[in-house]
Every structure is written in structure tokens, then in C-alpha cells.
Design a protein around this motif. Sequence first.
Motif, PDB file in Angstrom:
ATOM      1  N   UNK A  83       6.050  -3.294   8.903  1.00 18.68           N
ATOM      2  CA  UNK A  83       6.596  -2.026   8.423  1.00 18.68           C
ATOM      3  C   UNK A  83       7.904  -2.301   7.707  1.00 18.68           C
ATOM      4  N   UNK A  84       8.013  -1.770   6.497  1.00 17.63           N
ATOM      5  CA  UNK A  84       9.214  -1.944   5.693  1.00 17.63           C
ATOM      6  C   UNK A  84       9.897  -0.593   5.572  1.00 17.63           C
ATOM      7  N   UNK A  96      -6.089   5.236   5.276  1.00 15.89           N
ATOM      8  CA  UNK A  96      -7.478   4.930   4.880  1.00 15.89           C
ATOM      9  C   UNK A  96      -7.722   3.424   4.828  1.00 15.89           C
ATOM     10  N   UNK A  97      -6.782   2.698   4.244  1.00 12.61           N
ATOM     11  CA  UNK A  97      -6.931   1.242   4.141  1.00 12.61           C
ATOM     12  C   UNK A  97      -6.919   0.611   5.528  1.00 12.61           C
ATOM     13  N   UNK A  98      -6.014   1.050   6.375  1.00 14.84           N
ATOM     14  CA  UNK A  98      -5.945   0.494   7.730  1.00 14.84           C
ATOM     15  C   UNK A  98      -7.204   0.826   8.523  1.00 14.84           C
ATOM     16  N   UNK A 125       0.841  -1.191   0.000  1.00 17.52           N
ATOM     17  CA  UNK A 125       0.000   0.000   0.000  1.00 17.52           C
ATOM     18  C   UNK A 125       0.877   1.242   0.000  1.00 17.52           C
ATOM     19  N   UNK A 126       0.558   2.166  -0.883  1.00 17.05           N
ATOM     20  CA  UNK A 126       1.274   3.435  -0.945  1.00 17.05           C
ATOM     21  C   UNK A 126       1.013   4.229   0.335  1.00 17.05           C
TER      22      UNK A 126
END
Length: 75
Positions: free
Chosen positions: A34-35, A15-17, A8-9
Motif C-alpha cells: 500500500x502506497x 476487481x483486479x485483486x 492499479x488505479x
Amino acid sequence: MHTVKLKIDDSIYKNIMFVLSNLKVNGLEIEEEKVESPSVNVKSKIKTLLQNKKGELFKSIEDPMQWQKQQRDEW
């Protein structure tokens, strides 16, 4: 059980979370990974590498300006 992996960008991450965390479904587990960005990772590796070194790394350079010019000329 199935696993779905999303890339995800940063601009839509919150918003997605929000949507995923508000789903009230049995059997849904959200696991966040987390990357670090590559540039941060490289910077931290260099910092770690040089952290224990003393100021003697460039001690052999007599004229820093001349040394820089030579480095540029090589390229």
C-alpha cells in the motif's frame, strides 16, 4: 521466479485483486504494497513535526491580521 509490479488505479483495484486472489495456480504469490498518497504523507509529516511544539510558535506575532497581510503582500 519472476516478479511483476502493477500500478492499479483505485477505481479498479478491488476487481483486479478479486481476479488475482481467485486464481488457483501453484507458484503464484500475491504480495500487496500500500502506497500512501503524497498529500497524506505530507500532512502526517507536518503533524509529526508540530506535534511536540508548544503554542509559542506564533507568540511573537502581535497583530495576526497585519502579519497575514504582510505575508500575502510578499507574494
